[in-house]
Design an enzyme around this catalytic site. Structure first.
Site, PDB file in Angstrom:
ATOM      1  N   ASN A   4     -10.192  -0.356   0.144  1.00  0.00           N
ATOM      2  CA  ASN A   4      -8.728  -0.337   0.121  1.00  0.00           C
ATOM      3  C   ASN A   4      -8.230  -0.876  -1.228  1.00  0.00           C
ATOM      4  OD1 ASN A   4      -5.998  -0.753   0.463  1.00  0.00           O
ATOM      5  ND2 ASN A   4      -6.187  -1.791   2.441  1.00  0.00           N
TER       6      ASN A   4
ATOM      7  N   CYS B 255       0.820  -1.232   0.000  1.00  0.00           N
ATOM      8  CA  CYS B 255       0.000   0.000   0.000  1.00  0.00           C
ATOM      9  C   CYS B 255       0.846   1.272   0.000  1.00  0.00           C
ATOM     10  CB  CYS B 255      -0.929   0.006   1.204  1.00  0.00           C
ATOM     11  SG  CYS B 255      -1.942  -1.470   1.277  1.00  0.00           S
TER      12      CYS B 255
ATOM     13  N   HIS C  36      -3.632   6.810   3.046  1.00  0.00           N
ATOM     14  CA  HIS C  36      -4.069   5.497   2.566  1.00  0.00           C
ATOM     15  C   HIS C  36      -5.461   5.225   3.135  1.00  0.00           C
ATOM     16  CE1 HIS C  36      -4.128   1.472   1.276  1.00  0.00           C
ATOM     17  NE2 HIS C  36      -3.880   0.919   2.451  1.00  0.00           N
TER      18      HIS C  36
HETATM   19  N1  ACO Z   1     -18.696  -8.824   9.222  1.00  0.00           N
HETATM   20  C1  ACO Z   1     -19.141  -9.123  10.446  1.00  0.00           C
HETATM   21  N2  ACO Z   1     -18.326  -9.477  11.451  1.00  0.00           N
HETATM   22  C2  ACO Z   1     -17.000  -9.503  11.198  1.00  0.00           C
HETATM   23  C3  ACO Z   1     -16.476  -9.199   9.932  1.00  0.00           C
HETATM   24  C4  ACO Z   1     -17.393  -8.859   8.926  1.00  0.00           C
HETATM   25  N3  ACO Z   1     -16.988  -8.532   7.662  1.00  0.00           N
HETATM   26  N4  ACO Z   1     -15.141  -9.306   9.982  1.00  0.00           N
HETATM   27  C5  ACO Z   1     -14.813  -9.664  11.239  1.00  0.00           C
HETATM   28  N5  ACO Z   1     -15.948  -9.792  11.969  1.00  0.00           N
HETATM   29  C6  ACO Z   1     -16.092 -10.165  13.362  1.00  0.00           C
HETATM   30  C7  ACO Z   1     -14.917 -10.921  13.884  1.00  0.00           C
HETATM   31  O1  ACO Z   1     -15.009 -12.283  13.556  1.00  0.00           O
HETATM   32  C8  ACO Z   1     -15.042 -10.660  15.352  1.00  0.00           C
HETATM   33  O2  ACO Z   1     -16.004 -11.549  15.883  1.00  0.00           O
HETATM   34  P1  ACO Z   1     -15.755 -12.283  17.284  1.00  0.00           P
HETATM   35  O3  ACO Z   1     -15.630 -11.171  18.271  1.00  0.00           O
HETATM   36  O4  ACO Z   1     -16.969 -13.125  17.428  1.00  0.00           O
HETATM   37  O5  ACO Z   1     -14.496 -13.031  17.093  1.00  0.00           O
HETATM   38  C9  ACO Z   1     -15.623  -9.258  15.455  1.00  0.00           C
HETATM   39  O6  ACO Z   1     -16.154  -8.980  14.147  1.00  0.00           O
HETATM   40  C10 ACO Z   1     -14.608  -8.217  15.778  1.00  0.00           C
HETATM   41  O7  ACO Z   1     -13.462  -8.428  14.978  1.00  0.00           O
HETATM   42  P2  ACO Z   1     -12.276  -7.456  15.037  1.00  0.00           P
HETATM   43  O8  ACO Z   1     -11.177  -7.988  14.168  1.00  0.00           O
HETATM   44  O9  ACO Z   1     -11.932  -7.111  16.456  1.00  0.00           O
HETATM   45  O10 ACO Z   1     -12.915  -6.165  14.363  1.00  0.00           O
HETATM   46  P3  ACO Z   1     -12.261  -4.782  14.210  1.00  0.00           P
HETATM   47  O11 ACO Z   1     -13.136  -3.754  14.792  1.00  0.00           O
HETATM   48  O12 ACO Z   1     -10.814  -4.795  14.615  1.00  0.00           O
HETATM   49  O13 ACO Z   1     -12.283  -4.581  12.644  1.00  0.00           O
HETATM   50  C11 ACO Z   1     -10.870  -4.771  10.734  1.00  0.00           C
HETATM   51  C12 ACO Z   1     -11.623  -5.515  11.791  1.00  0.00           C
HETATM   52  C13 ACO Z   1     -11.831  -3.918   9.966  1.00  0.00           C
HETATM   53  C14 ACO Z   1     -10.207  -5.768   9.807  1.00  0.00           C
HETATM   54  C15 ACO Z   1      -9.807  -3.875  11.424  1.00  0.00           C
HETATM   55  O14 ACO Z   1      -9.061  -4.642  12.322  1.00  0.00           O
HETATM   56  C16 ACO Z   1      -8.865  -3.232  10.452  1.00  0.00           C
HETATM   57  O15 ACO Z   1      -9.246  -2.385   9.665  1.00  0.00           O
HETATM   58  N6  ACO Z   1      -7.565  -3.586  10.511  1.00  0.00           N
HETATM   59  C17 ACO Z   1      -6.565  -3.006   9.647  1.00  0.00           C
HETATM   60  C18 ACO Z   1      -6.779  -3.466   8.273  1.00  0.00           C
HETATM   61  C19 ACO Z   1      -5.759  -2.870   7.384  1.00  0.00           C
HETATM   62  O16 ACO Z   1      -5.210  -1.847   7.671  1.00  0.00           O
HETATM   63  N7  ACO Z   1      -5.501  -3.494   6.305  1.00  0.00           N
HETATM   64  C20 ACO Z   1      -4.559  -2.930   5.400  1.00  0.00           C
HETATM   65  C21 ACO Z   1      -3.946  -3.941   4.756  1.00  0.00           C
HETATM   66  S1  ACO Z   1      -4.675  -4.411   3.259  1.00  0.00           S
HETATM   67  C22 ACO Z   1      -3.424  -4.254   2.169  1.00  0.00           C
HETATM   68  O17 ACO Z   1      -2.388  -3.873   2.518  1.00  0.00           O
HETATM   69  C23 ACO Z   1      -3.665  -4.546   0.792  1.00  0.00           C
END
Ligand code: ACO
Length: 331
Positions: free
Chosen positions: A283, A113, A253
């Site tokens: 993204n 990214c 980003h």
């Molecule tokens: N829909 C519904 N529930 C979901 C989903 C979804 N799409 N995805 C995850 N959950 C659930 C999980 O399973 C979890 O359930 P559990 O508590 O029963 O285990 C719950 O939601 C909470 O999960 P978290 O991972 O704690 O959710 P969070 O608020 O952290 O959001 C996310 C997850 C959006 C992925 C976040 O962590 C994030 O944005 N991280 C950074 C991502 C990033 O920067 N990526 C960049 C790299 S991509 C690239 O470089 C090409």
């Protein structure tokens, strides 16, 4: 010593839209979860038969038009991508051929990214060393090809697109003022696409186990993203003796709206100073920053003399920021 500036920008977003409602029938998720946790409402998907180089080529053509430049003026092409058409030839070679340009150096740059930020800094150095006068920097990503549409933790985040900039030399004031770029390979496990390379070549098992798709430790990445982007902004401001108030617009980003808000809070910069379009595209890896830059240019948000800062982080991990003085008239 010649200086470098951005003479034109372009972007290409595929027409096919994948909404959160569409995702609800693909995985166990809801529009409400995706919007509140990420800020994303929809993303674009590259159709079959088109690939990264096609999006890149179209973005380059628009950037050339915006710069009133002819492809024959281009002396180098850098394509930032983690979703190349194939291992080789490079996506840059394919874009070169599609633009009808021959006999210039072209290459791909892999910094996930942060790819466009790394590529812009590379182009600045190419131009400042006096060897080249005009080049294309393009970020083209078909992240849908690396996306596991059975993994709700990643598939709701990613989309396809491309953005490009024509970079030129000038004897006048610098447009590309400098950058801060960094990486730490010790974090390689938290964001990667493990299979298909020389470490884990493609096999029946790798396909069956879905190892060709992007894997991510979202929560760990979330915190590092805020810290690394804040660090890049602070270091770049410091190295140029600038204050946060000097910056007209920040182009971050677009990985997660909450990450951008976290960076804004951390830096004590108003959220309104950040360009945000994550709701439309999700993204797009390296393409997020140049697509946002092109939108800011075309919407007339940018005026001559404005100070911009781009900032990103991504797989590697890599992170960085560019400091840009806008030298074009407001559209
Ligand atoms: N829909 C519904 N529930 C979901 C989903 C979804 N799409 N995805 C995850 N959950 C659930 C999980 O399973 C979890 O359930 P559990 O508590 O029963 O285990 C719950 O939601 C909470 O999960 P978290 O991972 O704690 O959710 P969070 O608020 O952290 O959001 C996310 C997850 C959006 C992925 C976040 O962590 C994030 O944005 N991280 C950074 C991502 C990033 O920067 N990526 C960049 C790299 S991509 C690239 O470089 C090409």
């Amino acid at each position: 010593m010649p200086k470098a500036y951005i003479a034109g920008t372009g972007s290409c977003l595929p027409e096919t839209v994948l909404t959160n409602r569409d995702m609800e029938v693909m995985v166990d998720t809801t529009d409400e979860w995706i919007v509140t946790r990420t800020g994303i409402k929809e993303r674009r998907i590259c159709p079959r038969g088109m690939a990264s180089s096609d999006l890149g080529q179209l973005a380059c053509r628009k950037a050339l038009e915006d710069a009133s430049a002819d492809p024959s003026e281009i002396e180098f092409i850098i394509s930032a991508t983690v979703s190349p058409d194939m291992f080789f030839p490079s996506t840059a070679c394919l874009i070169q051929s599609k633009l009808g340009i021959r006999n210039i150096p072209v290459f791909d740059l892999s910094a996930a990214c942060s790819g466009f930020i790394y590529a812009l800094e590379t182009a600045r150095n190419f131009i400042e060393c006096g060897s080249y006068r005009t080049g294309l920097v393009v970020a083209n990503e078909c992240m849908s090809r690396l996306t596991d549409y059975k993994d709700r933790g990643t598939c709701v985040l990613l989309g396809d697109g491309a953005g490009a900039a024509v970079v030129r030399s000038t004897e006048g004031e610098a447009g590309l003022m400098g950058s801060y770029i960094s990486a730490d390979g010790n974090y390689r496990e938290i964001l990667n696409a493990p299979a298909g390379g020389s470490y884990m070549p493609a096999s029946f098992e790798t396909v069956e186990n879905r190892c060709h798709f992007m894997k991510m430790e979202g929560a760990a990445l979330f915190k590092i993203a805020i810290m690394s982007m804040s660090e890049a902004v602070n270091k770049l401001l410091e190295s140029h003796g600038l204050k946060k108030d000097d910056i007209t617009l920040l182009i971050p980003h677009q990985a997660n709206l909450r990450i951008i808000q976290g960076v804004a809070r951390n830096l004590r910069i108003k959220e309104g100073k950040f360009y945000i379009n994550i709701e439309k595209y999700g993204n797009m890896s390296a393409a997020c920053v140049p697509v946002a830059l092109d939108e800011s240019n075309r919407k007339g948000i940018l005026g001559k003399g404005d100070l911009l800062m781009t900032v990103s982080f991504g797989g590697g991990l890599t992170w960085g920021a560019n400091l840009i003085k806008w030298t074009k008239d407001r559209k």
